[in-house]
Design a protein around this motif. Structure first.
Motif, PDB file in Angstrom:
ATOM      1  N   ARG A 167     -21.683 -31.376 -12.050  1.00 28.91           N
ATOM      2  CA  ARG A 167     -23.107 -31.573 -11.744  1.00 28.91           C
ATOM      3  C   ARG A 167     -23.987 -31.523 -12.981  1.00 28.91           C
ATOM      4  O   ARG A 167     -25.176 -31.780 -12.907  1.00 28.91           O
ATOM      5  CB  ARG A 167     -23.568 -30.509 -10.746  1.00 28.91           C
ATOM      6  N   GLY A 168     -23.417 -31.146 -14.123  1.00 27.97           N
ATOM      7  CA  GLY A 168     -24.195 -31.021 -15.344  1.00 27.97           C
ATOM      8  C   GLY A 168     -24.344 -29.569 -15.757  1.00 27.97           C
ATOM      9  O   GLY A 168     -23.505 -28.716 -15.428  1.00 27.97           O
ATOM     10  N   LEU A 169     -25.418 -29.271 -16.480  1.00 28.42           N
ATOM     11  CA  LEU A 169     -25.660 -27.916 -16.969  1.00 28.42           C
ATOM     12  C   LEU A 169     -25.946 -26.973 -15.807  1.00 28.42           C
ATOM     13  O   LEU A 169     -26.836 -27.220 -14.998  1.00 28.42           O
ATOM     14  CB  LEU A 169     -26.846 -27.923 -17.938  1.00 28.42           C
ATOM     15  N   LEU A 170     -25.174 -25.886 -15.740  1.00 35.43           N
ATOM     16  CA  LEU A 170     -25.356 -24.897 -14.692  1.00 35.43           C
ATOM     17  C   LEU A 170     -26.207 -23.718 -15.142  1.00 35.43           C
ATOM     18  O   LEU A 170     -27.021 -23.210 -14.384  1.00 35.43           O
ATOM     19  CB  LEU A 170     -23.989 -24.383 -14.221  1.00 35.43           C
ATOM     20  N   ASN A 171     -26.006 -23.296 -16.382  1.00 32.19           N
ATOM     21  CA  ASN A 171     -26.742 -22.133 -16.855  1.00 32.19           C
ATOM     22  C   ASN A 171     -26.561 -21.980 -18.358  1.00 32.19           C
ATOM     23  O   ASN A 171     -25.608 -22.501 -18.936  1.00 32.19           O
ATOM     24  CB  ASN A 171     -26.261 -20.849 -16.159  1.00 32.19           C
ATOM     25  N   THR A 172     -27.501 -21.278 -19.005  1.00 31.82           N
ATOM     26  CA  THR A 172     -27.416 -20.924 -20.420  1.00 31.82           C
ATOM     27  C   THR A 172     -27.559 -19.413 -20.518  1.00 31.82           C
ATOM     28  O   THR A 172     -28.528 -18.855 -20.009  1.00 31.82           O
ATOM     29  CB  THR A 172     -28.521 -21.607 -21.237  1.00 31.82           C
ATOM     30  N   LEU A 173     -26.601 -18.774 -21.179  1.00 29.25           N
ATOM     31  CA  LEU A 173     -26.593 -17.322 -21.235  1.00 29.25           C
ATOM     32  C   LEU A 173     -26.354 -16.829 -22.659  1.00 29.25           C
ATOM     33  O   LEU A 173     -25.563 -17.410 -23.398  1.00 29.25           O
ATOM     34  CB  LEU A 173     -25.500 -16.765 -20.321  1.00 29.25           C
ATOM     35  N   PRO A 174     -26.997 -15.733 -23.046  1.00 29.99           N
ATOM     36  CA  PRO A 174     -26.772 -15.161 -24.385  1.00 29.99           C
ATOM     37  C   PRO A 174     -25.529 -14.285 -24.397  1.00 29.99           C
ATOM     38  O   PRO A 174     -25.139 -13.711 -23.382  1.00 29.99           O
ATOM     39  CB  PRO A 174     -28.033 -14.326 -24.612  1.00 29.99           C
ATOM     40  N   TYR A 175     -24.933 -14.178 -25.575  1.00 27.66           N
ATOM     41  CA  TYR A 175     -23.822 -13.255 -25.774  1.00 27.66           C
ATOM     42  C   TYR A 175     -24.387 -11.958 -26.331  1.00 27.66           C
ATOM     43  O   TYR A 175     -25.185 -11.976 -27.273  1.00 27.66           O
ATOM     44  CB  TYR A 175     -22.804 -13.859 -26.743  1.00 27.66           C
ATOM     45  N   ALA A 176     -23.984 -10.831 -25.766  1.00 23.59           N
ATOM     46  CA  ALA A 176     -24.596  -9.550 -26.119  1.00 23.59           C
ATOM     47  C   ALA A 176     -23.788  -8.789 -27.169  1.00 23.59           C
ATOM     48  O   ALA A 176     -22.572  -8.966 -27.299  1.00 23.59           O
ATOM     49  CB  ALA A 176     -24.741  -8.680 -24.865  1.00 23.59           C
ATOM     50  N   ASN A 177     -24.469  -7.928 -27.930  1.00 17.17           N
ATOM     51  CA  ASN A 177     -23.782  -7.007 -28.840  1.00 17.17           C
ATOM     52  C   ASN A 177     -22.831  -6.125 -28.031  1.00 17.17           C
ATOM     53  O   ASN A 177     -23.091  -5.808 -26.865  1.00 17.17           O
ATOM     54  CB  ASN A 177     -24.786  -6.120 -29.576  1.00 17.17           C
ATOM     55  N   ASN A 178     -21.739  -5.717 -28.666  1.00 19.47           N
ATOM     56  CA  ASN A 178     -20.767  -4.852 -27.994  1.00 19.47           C
ATOM     57  C   ASN A 178     -20.225  -3.842 -28.995  1.00 19.47           C
ATOM     58  O   ASN A 178     -19.274  -4.130 -29.723  1.00 19.47           O
ATOM     59  CB  ASN A 178     -19.629  -5.678 -27.396  1.00 19.47           C
ATOM     60  N   PRO A 179     -20.830  -2.640 -29.075  1.00 22.83           N
ATOM     61  CA  PRO A 179     -20.394  -1.640 -30.052  1.00 22.83           C
ATOM     62  C   PRO A 179     -19.037  -1.027 -29.740  1.00 22.83           C
ATOM     63  O   PRO A 179     -18.482  -0.315 -30.575  1.00 22.83           O
ATOM     64  CB  PRO A 179     -21.505  -0.585 -29.981  1.00 22.83           C
ATOM     65  N   ALA A 180     -18.495  -1.297 -28.556  1.00 19.36           N
ATOM     66  CA  ALA A 180     -17.207  -0.717 -28.169  1.00 19.36           C
ATOM     67  C   ALA A 180     -16.223  -1.803 -27.755  1.00 19.36           C
ATOM     68  O   ALA A 180     -15.460  -1.659 -26.805  1.00 19.36           O
ATOM     69  CB  ALA A 180     -17.412   0.274 -27.022  1.00 19.36           C
ATOM     70  N   LEU A 181     -16.202  -2.910 -28.472  1.00 15.81           N
ATOM     71  CA  LEU A 181     -15.333  -4.035 -28.124  1.00 15.81           C
ATOM     72  C   LEU A 181     -13.860  -3.636 -28.134  1.00 15.81           C
ATOM     73  O   LEU A 181     -13.144  -3.774 -27.149  1.00 15.81           O
ATOM     74  CB  LEU A 181     -15.583  -5.188 -29.098  1.00 15.81           C
ATOM     75  N   ASN A 182     -13.369  -3.185 -29.284  1.00 18.34           N
ATOM     76  CA  ASN A 182     -11.992  -2.683 -29.426  1.00 18.34           C
ATOM     77  C   ASN A 182     -10.957  -3.668 -28.876  1.00 18.34           C
ATOM     78  O   ASN A 182     -10.050  -3.301 -28.137  1.00 18.34           O
ATOM     79  CB  ASN A 182     -11.846  -1.324 -28.727  1.00 18.34           C
ATOM     80  N   GLU A 183     -11.063  -4.910 -29.256  1.00 20.50           N
ATOM     81  CA  GLU A 183     -10.083  -5.927 -28.861  1.00 20.50           C
ATOM     82  C   GLU A 183      -8.931  -5.939 -29.855  1.00 20.50           C
ATOM     83  O   GLU A 183      -9.146  -6.045 -31.065  1.00 20.50           O
ATOM     84  CB  GLU A 183     -10.742  -7.311 -28.833  1.00 20.50           C
ATOM     85  N   ILE A 184      -7.704  -5.836 -29.373  1.00 17.17           N
ATOM     86  CA  ILE A 184      -6.523  -5.790 -30.237  1.00 17.17           C
ATOM     87  C   ILE A 184      -5.680  -7.040 -29.996  1.00 17.17           C
ATOM     88  O   ILE A 184      -5.257  -7.305 -28.866  1.00 17.17           O
ATOM     89  CB  ILE A 184      -5.687  -4.526 -29.972  1.00 17.17           C
ATOM     90  N   ASP A 185      -5.458  -7.814 -31.053  1.00 12.28           N
ATOM     91  CA  ASP A 185      -4.642  -9.023 -30.969  1.00 12.28           C
ATOM     92  C   ASP A 185      -3.460  -8.921 -31.921  1.00 12.28           C
ATOM     93  O   ASP A 185      -3.573  -8.349 -33.008  1.00 12.28           O
ATOM     94  CB  ASP A 185      -5.466 -10.266 -31.347  1.00 12.28           C
ATOM     95  N   ASP A 186      -2.339  -9.494 -31.530  1.00  7.76           N
ATOM     96  CA  ASP A 186      -1.214  -9.656 -32.442  1.00  7.76           C
ATOM     97  C   ASP A 186      -1.499 -10.864 -33.332  1.00  7.76           C
ATOM     98  O   ASP A 186      -2.131 -11.831 -32.903  1.00  7.76           O
ATOM     99  CB  ASP A 186       0.076  -9.888 -31.660  1.00  7.76           C
ATOM    100  N   TYR A 187      -1.033 -10.831 -34.573  1.00  5.22           N
ATOM    101  CA  TYR A 187      -1.264 -11.974 -35.444  1.00  5.22           C
ATOM    102  C   TYR A 187      -0.116 -12.140 -36.439  1.00  5.22           C
ATOM    103  O   TYR A 187       0.632 -11.207 -36.727  1.00  5.22           O
ATOM    104  CB  TYR A 187      -2.594 -11.837 -36.194  1.00  5.22           C
ATOM    105  N   ILE A 188      -0.006 -13.355 -36.956  1.00  2.00           N
ATOM    106  CA  ILE A 188       0.887 -13.686 -38.063  1.00  2.00           C
ATOM    107  C   ILE A 188       0.063 -14.465 -39.078  1.00  2.00           C
ATOM    108  O   ILE A 188      -0.597 -15.444 -38.721  1.00  2.00           O
ATOM    109  CB  ILE A 188       2.081 -14.544 -37.605  1.00  2.00           C
ATOM    110  N   CYS A 189       0.060 -14.029 -40.327  1.00  2.00           N
ATOM    111  CA  CYS A 189      -0.710 -14.696 -41.378  1.00  2.00           C
ATOM    112  C   CYS A 189       0.223 -15.014 -42.535  1.00  2.00           C
ATOM    113  O   CYS A 189       0.882 -14.116 -43.071  1.00  2.00           O
ATOM    114  CB  CYS A 189      -1.858 -13.797 -41.847  1.00  2.00           C
ATOM    115  N   GLN A 190       0.272 -16.301 -42.891  1.00  2.00           N
ATOM    116  CA  GLN A 190       1.109 -16.735 -44.000  1.00  2.00           C
ATOM    117  C   GLN A 190       0.352 -17.766 -44.825  1.00  2.00           C
ATOM    118  O   GLN A 190       0.194 -18.914 -44.401  1.00  2.00           O
ATOM    119  CB  GLN A 190       2.424 -17.333 -43.481  1.00  2.00           C
TER     120      GLN A 190
END
Length: 216
Positions: A167-190
């Motif tokens: 139907r097109g654009l449904l909504n526009t929303l801001p992304y908020a600060n998050n002082p307690a995000l604590n997201e843990i990801d596995d990674y490989i860097c070469q």
């Protein structure tokens, strides 16, 4: 970082991560917002040394310092593939969204920036295109071991996401600060490539750019 697209939950909405994830960023499962899948009419919110001999006997304290972050991560990156599992409609299971061209900077002091310029996550549902489009930036803090990266907090978010279906654009929303995000990801860097992901369905592949110091 998969958590970037995550939105604060509201009564008619569902949260997502991915950023993934975190990233950003995120990371965590991307969550978005939405309504009834059939015909939703609104959407979105989704040790010391020994004594020293000399004229005056004395002791010297040990000199230690914390280990720095893995050098391979430091620098600028651009995503060439991102996969997120996102619950777009509240009455439908999570769907796989794909995107590319999000940019990141990781600095040696444990701070970073995620940059979104028309960053688009796309999917299809019953032949209809779904899109989430982000514009803006996120400042975050991070730390890492040799194989895991933790996005500690989002310290300053100036980022908006727009949500679209047939139907097109449904909504526009801001992304908020998050002082307690604590997201843990596995990674490989070469060298000039990096991949990160987590158990929430987030996976991303990056290539190094020259926007910020080159290491690794």
């Amino acid at each position: 970082m998969s958590d970037t697209p995550r939105l604060p939950p509201t009564p008619a909405i569902v949260a997502l991560i991915a950023v993934a994830a975190g990233a950003v960023i995120a990371a965590t499962t991307l969550t978005t917002v939405a309504l009834s899948a059939d015909e939703p009419d609104r959407c979105c919110p989704a040790g010391a040394d020994g004594p020293v001999t000399g004229p005056s006997p004395s002791t010297r304290a040990a000199e230690t310092r914390a280990a720095g972050p893995p050098m391979c991560l430091i620098g600028s990156w651009r995503s060439v593939e991102e996969i997120h599992s996102i619950k777009f409609y509240t009455d439908q299971p999570p769907m796989q969204f794909a995107g590319t061209e999000r940019r990141y900077e990781f600095r040696p002091d444990g701070t970073g920036t995620e940059i979104n310029e028309n960053y688009t996550l796309s999917s299809n549902w019953r032949g209809r295109q779904l899109k989430i489009v982000g514009n803006g930036s996120v400042q975050f803090t991070w730390k890492a071991t040799d194989n895991q990266i933790t996005y500690v907090a989002v310290t300053n978010a100036e980022l908006n996401f727009q949500y679209y279906d047939h139907r097109g654009l449904l909504n526009t929303l801001p992304y908020a600060n998050n002082p307690a995000l604590n997201e843990i990801d596995d990674y490989i860097c070469q060298g000039t490539q990096m991949a990160e992901g987590n158990s929430n369905g987030y996976h991303s592949t990056w290539v190094r750019t020259t926007g910020f110091g080159v290491y690794g």
